[in-house]
Write an enzyme that holds these catalytic residues in place. Structure first.
Site, PDB file in Angstrom:
ATOM      1  N   LYS A  27     -17.681  30.317 -56.578  1.00 53.24           N
ATOM      2  CA  LYS A  27     -19.048  29.818 -56.398  1.00 53.24           C
ATOM      3  C   LYS A  27     -19.887  30.820 -55.610  1.00 53.24           C
ATOM      4  O   LYS A  27     -21.106  30.881 -55.781  1.00 53.24           O
ATOM      5  CB  LYS A  27     -19.067  28.436 -55.759  1.00 53.24           C
ATOM      6  N   ARG A  32     -24.854  33.882 -56.179  1.00 52.56           N
ATOM      7  CA  ARG A  32     -25.592  35.135 -56.058  1.00 52.56           C
ATOM      8  C   ARG A  32     -26.114  35.578 -57.420  1.00 52.56           C
ATOM      9  O   ARG A  32     -27.270  36.002 -57.552  1.00 52.56           O
ATOM     10  CB  ARG A  32     -24.680  36.213 -55.450  1.00 52.56           C
ATOM     11  N   SER A 177     -18.477  38.676 -41.496  1.00 56.89           N
ATOM     12  CA  SER A 177     -18.462  38.387 -42.938  1.00 56.89           C
ATOM     13  C   SER A 177     -18.986  39.563 -43.765  1.00 56.89           C
ATOM     14  O   SER A 177     -19.670  39.376 -44.770  1.00 56.89           O
ATOM     15  CB  SER A 177     -19.275  37.116 -43.241  1.00 56.89           C
ATOM     16  N   ASP A 292     -13.769  31.125 -44.177  1.00 55.94           N
ATOM     17  CA  ASP A 292     -13.365  30.022 -45.056  1.00 55.94           C
ATOM     18  C   ASP A 292     -11.849  29.921 -45.218  1.00 55.94           C
ATOM     19  O   ASP A 292     -11.353  28.933 -45.770  1.00 55.94           O
ATOM     20  CB  ASP A 292     -14.009  30.166 -46.438  1.00 55.94           C
TER      21      ASP A 292
END
Length: 412
Positions: A27, A32, A177, A292
């Site tokens: 996802k 994006r 990130s 995540d």
């Protein structure tokens, strides 16, 4: 969606037969690609994610409604805010009560510097927002904190080509990130816009996205739960079909992380084969680039008796729920704990593998990753999982895939 009717029961299964699993498309890549295609006005996306977040993004990009509700999709909220701003649309964008508690001020301030007219409708720094148009300030050089959500940064980067002078973005402080920023730049390049970067500075030239055919890779965060199932089962061999390694690392780091936790992975002509191997007794991981994955790793360590030092968890406080607090609550049910040593370090104290409970109720806190991170405990005990439908946010077929692997799930 919470309520007794949404609970499921999973019976313990410690010995898995060899199984083949088709993990859904990413996802993160899908969302994006959808924004970039919308800016370009053309292009084809293959293997688009079936996640609810992606369906929400696709639906809202096509919507002509004045008020757009992203529900609980943080990526959609941030990317759409930048997209609507650069288009100069007059729209309101809102979401669930929890979504409206998640900060967006850093992104709004950056967009305002560029010329976006955005006002907060309730609390400053948080949704809902009213986007009232765009009048370029001619500014092309802006700074953003690097240790905030990479989605703020990606949102600005993707609209960069549409600005009069492109954009020169300087990231200050520690950059978290980074793989997700690299993912954004990689997808932009496939649509014909190449960035240049040096250190903490990224230059996006003025230009136009080109028509292209973009194929979304499988979702590595979705794969992480199968790594966890393999790690915790007594016997397991899982083939993740049609899996390949993308050019940007991102959550594919789970491959290296799980090798220390007892899972070996090998690519072959069918995909990615997961098998069991020896695990370490103590591990140290920095999740700054891959937040995540933190919940999945924490559960595996707790259930396998592996002590861990964990850093880079700060952003978990502002996700779908306060994931640190949620982890602390749920790990305690099996005898584990996550202890905050200081603002940047946590110690994972595991449960005793020989003294795990026979059954627990897992609360999900309306968080899809809490449901799927704790589901692998079904290799060790019977589980009841509340609000199981939360997995629709990113991996709608997850419970069906667990059944395909041999788990017995009572959905009544």
């Amino acid at each position: 969606m919470s309520g007794k009717k949404d609970h499921i029961e999973i019976k313990k299964l410690s010995v898995l037969k060899p199984c083949h699993i088709q993990v859904p498309a990413s996802k993160s890549e899908s969302n994006r690609a959808l924004i970039i295609r919308a800016i370009a006005g053309k292009g084809e996306i293959k293997n688009l994610s079936t996640a609810r977040d992606t369906q929400t993004m696709e639906r809202l990009l096509e919507s002509r409604d004045h008020t757009l509700d992203v529900i609980d999709a943080g990526t959609t909220m941030r990317f759409l805010t930048a997209y609507l701003a650069i288009k100069g649309d007059d729209r309101i964008i809102t979401g669930t009560p929890r979504m409206c508690e998640r900060p967006i001020g850093i992104l709004v301030e950056a967009l305002r510097q560029l010329g976006a007219r955005i006002e907060y409708l309730e609390k400053d720094g948080y949704p809902p927002l009213r986007i009232k148009g765009f009048r370029s300030t001619g500014l092309s050089e802006i700074k953003m904190k690097g240790d905030v959500s990479s989605q703020y940064i990606s949102a600005i980067l993707m609209i960069g080509p549409m600005l009069d002078k492109g954009i020169d973005l300087e990231l200050t402080g520690k950059i978290s990130s980074r793989p997700y920023i690299d993912m954004t730049l990689g997808i932009m390049k496939q649509f014909g816009v190449s960035a240049s970067s040096q250190g903490n500075k990224i230059h996006i030239p003025k230009g136009n996205y080109k028509e292209t055919v973009f194929k979304v890779h499988p979702d590595w965060s979705g794969a992480s739960y199968w790594y966890a199932i393999t790690a915790l089962a007594d016997v397991a061999e899982v083939m993740l079909e049609n899996f390949s390694l993308p050019s940007y690392k991102g959550d594919s780091q789970i491959k290296d992380i799980m090798l220390k936790l007892g899972v070996k992975s090998e690519f072959n002509n069918k995909g990615l084969l997961l098998t069991k191997t020896k695990h370490s007794d103590h591990v140290e991981f920095d999740f700054s680039d891959v937040p995540d994955l933190a919940q999945t790793v924490a559960v595996v360590c707790a259930a396998r008796g592996i002590t861990a030092r964990m850093t880079g968890l700060e952003s978990l406080r502002i996700k779908e729920t306060d994931r640190i607090a949620a982890l602390q609550n749920e790990l305690s049910k099996i005898g584990g704990s996550l202890i905050e040593k200081n603002k940047h370090e946590w110690d994972l104290v595991p449960a005793r593998p020989d003294n795990l409970p026979e059954k627990i109720l897992v609360n999900t806190y309306d968080d899809h990753r809490m449901a799927m991170a704790f589901a692998p405990l079904a290799t060790k005990m019977n589980l009841q999982i509340e609000n199981a439908a939360v997995v629709n946010k990113s991996y709608p077929s997850f419970w069906s895939d667990m059944e395909r692997a041999g788990f017995s799930i009572d959905r009544t």
